[in-house]
Structure formats: C-alpha cells, structure tokens
Motif scaffolding. Structure first.
Motif, short mmCIF file in Angstrom:
data_model
loop_
_atom_site.label_atom_id
_atom_site.label_comp_id
_atom_site.label_asym_id
_atom_site.label_seq_id
_atom_site.Cartn_x
_atom_site.Cartn_y
_atom_site.Cartn_z
N SER A 75 0.83 -1.21 0.00
CA SER A 75 0.00 0.00 0.00
C SER A 75 0.86 1.26 0.00
O SER A 75 0.66 2.16 0.81
N PHE A 76 1.81 1.32 -0.90
CA PHE A 76 2.73 2.45 -0.92
C PHE A 76 2.01 3.78 -1.10
O PHE A 76 2.32 4.76 -0.43
N TYR A 77 1.06 3.83 -1.99
CA TYR A 77 0.34 5.08 -2.25
C TYR A 77 -0.35 5.59 -0.99
O TYR A 77 -0.38 6.79 -0.74
N ARG A 78 -0.86 4.70 -0.18
CA ARG A 78 -1.53 5.06 1.07
C ARG A 78 -0.52 5.56 2.10
O ARG A 78 -0.79 6.53 2.82
N PHE A 79 0.64 4.90 2.18
CA PHE A 79 1.58 5.19 3.26
C PHE A 79 2.66 6.21 2.89
O PHE A 79 3.40 6.65 3.77
N ALA A 123 5.45 -5.70 -18.82
CA ALA A 123 4.82 -6.77 -18.05
C ALA A 123 3.64 -6.27 -17.22
O ALA A 123 2.84 -7.05 -16.73
N ILE A 124 3.53 -4.97 -17.08
CA ILE A 124 2.44 -4.39 -16.30
C ILE A 124 1.25 -4.20 -17.23
O ILE A 124 1.16 -3.20 -17.95
N THR A 125 0.36 -5.18 -17.21
CA THR A 125 -0.79 -5.15 -18.12
C THR A 125 -2.12 -5.13 -17.38
O THR A 125 -3.15 -4.94 -17.98
N THR A 126 -2.10 -5.32 -16.06
CA THR A 126 -3.33 -5.32 -15.28
C THR A 126 -3.24 -4.23 -14.22
O THR A 126 -2.22 -3.60 -14.02
N SER A 127 -4.33 -4.06 -13.50
CA SER A 127 -4.39 -3.03 -12.46
C SER A 127 -3.84 -3.53 -11.12
O SER A 127 -3.95 -2.83 -10.12
N ASP A 128 -3.22 -4.70 -11.10
CA ASP A 128 -2.69 -5.26 -9.85
C ASP A 128 -1.61 -4.38 -9.22
O ASP A 128 -1.38 -4.44 -8.02
N ILE A 130 -1.49 -1.04 -9.14
CA ILE A 130 -1.95 0.29 -8.73
C ILE A 130 -1.82 0.42 -7.22
O ILE A 130 -2.29 -0.42 -6.45
N GLY A 131 -1.16 1.48 -6.78
CA GLY A 131 -0.99 1.77 -5.35
C GLY A 131 0.14 1.01 -4.69
O GLY A 131 0.46 1.26 -3.54
N ARG A 132 0.75 0.07 -5.38
CA ARG A 132 1.82 -0.76 -4.82
C ARG A 132 3.18 -0.16 -5.15
O ARG A 132 3.33 0.57 -6.11
N LEU A 133 4.16 -0.51 -4.34
CA LEU A 133 5.55 -0.14 -4.62
C LEU A 133 6.14 -1.22 -5.49
O LEU A 133 6.09 -2.41 -5.15
N CYS A 134 6.65 -0.84 -6.64
CA CYS A 134 7.25 -1.83 -7.52
C CYS A 134 8.48 -1.22 -8.19
O CYS A 134 8.62 -0.01 -8.29
N SER A 135 9.35 -2.09 -8.63
CA SER A 135 10.57 -1.68 -9.30
C SER A 135 10.44 -2.06 -10.77
O SER A 135 10.06 -3.19 -11.09
#
Length: 162
Positions: A75-79, A123-128, A130-135
């Motif tokens: 929940s990176f976007y939240r925090f 590789a990012i093709t879905t909404s999975d 969204i809001g997460r921290l990813c590299s």
C-alpha cells in the motif's frame, strides 16, 4: 480529515527503523568496532549535497521488520505521506537547522532501491500494481518535452454565446 491509525503506526515504525538501523558487523568492524547508524550518515550526505531525498536500501527495511516492508510494498500510495513525515521527523531530530529553510519546514522524500522483484514495463498489463511499490526495468528510447494536460475548460459558442 480522517485519522489513519495504521498509517501512523507505519510512520512510527519507519521512523524507528531510520533512527535505529545500524551497519552490518563487518562494516562496523572496518570502523574500529563502533556501531554506525546508517541513515544518520545518509542525512549527513544529504546535507552536504543539499538533497531532500533519503535513499533507503529495501533489504535494510526487510531485515529490520518484514511486516513493515510488506505493508509499504502492498500500500505504498496510502503510506507515502506517512513515510515522508517519518523522514521529516528524522531529519529534524538529526539536523534541526537543515530541516528548515526560510519558508519553514523543508519537504523531504524517500526513495527505495535494491528491491527484489523487478518487472519490465511491458509486463504491467493489469491493475494489480496500482498503489503498490514496484521496481521497473526498461530502456528509454526517446524523450520529448512535457506538455500540460487539460483539466478544466470552458467553451463559448460564437453564434449564441452559450
């Protein structure tokens, strides 16, 4: 405004991490056996280079508290505002004069590096994500000027003025 108690607990835990995390034993031995607070030294580098972004090694967060790292990642976007506040508090406690400028409190940011899972941009093709921290990993093939996006507009008819 609604108080986010879990967000506050993430801020407290992240601030505790920044204040207490020390270098590994082999790195401390190179310093004569004295323990070194890693992110206090990072504040010194920020001050010397006049930077406002604290660079944090993701492995350090995972080592310190796995639940904290999972919460931030999920929940990176939240925090993110709470993490920035933790950095602000940490800088204020370590270097009070650096934490302020002529306009008041400086705005500080946090940057994570050395993340385990690295995704390709395609590789990012879905909404999975969204809001997460990813590299992300990718290649910049071209750049262009930044053009503003139209958010609000009003149009008037030239014939009837409506």
């Amino acid at each position: 405004m609604v108080r986010d108690d879990y967000g506050e607990s993430v801020r407290e835990k992240f601030q505790e991490f920044l204040q207490e995390f020390e270098l590994e034993d082999d790195q401390a031995q190179q310093n004569g056996g004295a323990s070194i607070r890693k992110y206090a030294e990072e504040i010194e580098r920020m001050k010397i280079n006049d930077m406002t972004t604290l660079h944090v090694d993701w492995d350090d967060v995972c080592t310190f508290d796995n639940l904290l790292s999972r919460s931030i990642e999920d929940s990176f976007y939240r925090f993110e505002p709470y993490l920035r506040k933790a950095v602000q508090n940490f800088v204020s406690s370590e270097e009070p004069t650096y934490a302020e400028d002529d306009k008041g409190d400086k705005e500080f940011f946090v940057s994570f590096h050395n993340m385990h899972a690295v995704s390709g941009v395609r590789a990012i093709t879905t909404s999975d994500h969204i809001g997460r921290l990813c590299s992300l990993k990718g290649t910049v093939t071209r750049t262009s000027e930044v053009k503003p996006e139209l958010l609000f507009a009003t149009f008037q008819c030239l014939d009837c003025n409506t």
